[in-house]
Design an enzyme around this catalytic site. Structure first.
Site, PDB file in Angstrom:
ATOM      1  N   ASP A  16     -33.666 -88.335  21.788  1.00 16.57           N
ATOM      2  CA  ASP A  16     -32.758 -88.919  22.788  1.00 16.57           C
ATOM      3  C   ASP A  16     -31.299 -88.729  22.381  1.00 16.57           C
ATOM      4  OD1 ASP A  16     -32.147 -90.243  25.134  1.00 16.57           O
ATOM      5  OD2 ASP A  16     -32.319 -92.246  24.259  1.00 16.57           O
ATOM      6  N   HIS A  33     -28.760 -80.590  26.305  1.00 22.45           N
ATOM      7  CA  HIS A  33     -30.187 -80.223  26.186  1.00 22.45           C
ATOM      8  C   HIS A  33     -30.324 -78.888  25.446  1.00 22.45           C
ATOM      9  CE1 HIS A  33     -31.102 -83.593  28.643  1.00 22.45           C
ATOM     10  NE2 HIS A  33     -30.672 -83.077  29.775  1.00 22.45           N
ATOM     11  N   THR A  62     -42.676 -89.295  32.246  1.00 23.15           N
ATOM     12  CA  THR A  62     -43.002 -89.465  33.666  1.00 23.15           C
ATOM     13  C   THR A  62     -41.770 -90.005  34.405  1.00 23.15           C
ATOM     14  OG1 THR A  62     -44.023 -91.576  33.042  1.00 23.15           O
ATOM     15  CG2 THR A  62     -45.509 -89.776  33.500  1.00 23.15           C
ATOM     16  N   LEU A 127     -49.136 -76.345  11.215  1.00 21.76           N
ATOM     17  CA  LEU A 127     -48.614 -77.496  11.957  1.00 21.76           C
ATOM     18  C   LEU A 127     -49.134 -77.552  13.397  1.00 21.76           C
ATOM     19  CD1 LEU A 127     -46.414 -79.833  12.144  1.00 21.76           C
ATOM     20  CD2 LEU A 127     -44.896 -78.065  13.083  1.00 21.76           C
ATOM     21  N   ARG A 190     -35.997 -98.726  21.775  1.00 20.18           N
ATOM     22  CA  ARG A 190     -37.101 -98.989  22.708  1.00 20.18           C
ATOM     23  C   ARG A 190     -38.050 -97.802  22.682  1.00 20.18           C
ATOM     24  NH1 ARG A 190     -32.526 -98.919  26.744  1.00 20.18           N
ATOM     25  NH2 ARG A 190     -32.264 -96.746  27.379  1.00 20.18           N
TER      26      ARG A 190
END
Ligand code: IPE
Ligand code: IPE
Ligand code: MG
Length: 246
Positions: A16, A33, A62, A127, A190
């Site tokens: 984030d 991004h 979502t 991995l 969160r």
């Protein structure tokens, strides 16, 4: 210095802070991004070198479908370019690509490259890179519940037979150990609908560092912090110490 014998087997990351990173630089969100893809590459490389078994990256939730169409399109484009550019590297480095979430909701082009990459890397035993795409934990839990409810309704399953193992095996993460460590960058504390079942006993690490600024040193610092924690799983600290000495 990290203790090689105490590395997390599975690390999950909420990547984030891309938008805020871009804003700080006076650039459009998409540049954040784009810069975030570099962090993905660095963290994947580091996880591979440390021989971490699995890395789950929350790339699109979502809820992220609620973002402006142009941003969603940009993110899908970046994902496609990332996958196209990484296939050879994944094959060279024994990286196995997996996904969790509703990938059928992704644009067909992205789905095709995802499916191709998953098929080509399926036999790799290094991995496991698990991308959470169009992923929401509540959605995943509901899908699993509906599946089991159907089996009960058809008479092939008794409600009493639904154990933690059986339930876990219905989740998209089936076969992966639960994350030992969950890292969230960008300063929010969160979970944003990420792995609610699987993170039940994970160690949580929150950092203010924005995802595009997150690199090898930050990743190692999070693992070092994890190694300082005592995982008690309900027991007392003394019990855990006694077990470790035994
Ligand atoms: C995370 O960065 C990337 C995705 C959710 C796809 P954000 O885009 O959420 O960045 P902030 O939170 O706005 O800074
Ligand atoms: C969580 O980030 C989802 C991903 C990193 C893909 P968000 O930026 O969407 O989370 P909220 O909505 O601020 O909690
Ligand atoms: Mg965000």
């Amino acid at each position: 210095m990290l203790d090689q014998s105490q590395l997390p087997r599975h690390i999950a990351i909420i990547m984030d802070g891309n938008g805020r990173w871009a804003r700080q630089q006076g650039k459009p969100r998409i540049m954040g991004h784009q810069a975030g893809v570099r962090s993905v590459q660095e963290v994947v490389k580091c996880a591979r070198e440390l021989e971490i078994k699995a890395l789950t990256l929350y790339a699109f939730s979502t809820e992220n479908w609620r973002r402006p169409g142009s941003e969603v399109e940009n993110l899908m484009g970046l994902l496609q370019t990332y996958l196209e550019s990484q296939l050879d590297k994944m094959l060279q480095n024994q990286v196995q690509l997996r996904t969790c979430g509703r990938i059928e909701r992704l644009p067909p082009k992205v789905r095709r490259i995802l499916e191709k990459t998953m098929a080509k890397t399926a036999a790799n035993d290094g991995l496991i890179l698990n991308l959470a795409l169009s992923y929401g934990s509540r959605d995943e839990l509901l899908r699993a519940t509906r599946h089991l409810a159907r089996e009960v309704a058809q008479g092939c399953l008794q409600p009493e037979e639904i154990s933690e193992e059986l339930f876990s095996a219905q989740l998209d993460s089936a076969g992966l150990p639960d994350p030992d460590l969950m890292i969230r960058t960008g300063g929010e504390a969160r979970l944003s609908n990420f792995l609610l079942w699987q993170l039940s006993y994970s160690e949580l690490y929150f950092t203010r560092v924005l995802w595009p600024d997150f690199g090898r040193e930050d990743f190692l610092a999070a693992i070092a912090d994890y190694q300082q924690r005592q995982r008690r799983f309900g027991r007392t600290g003394e019990q855990v110490n006694d077990r470790e000495q035994a």
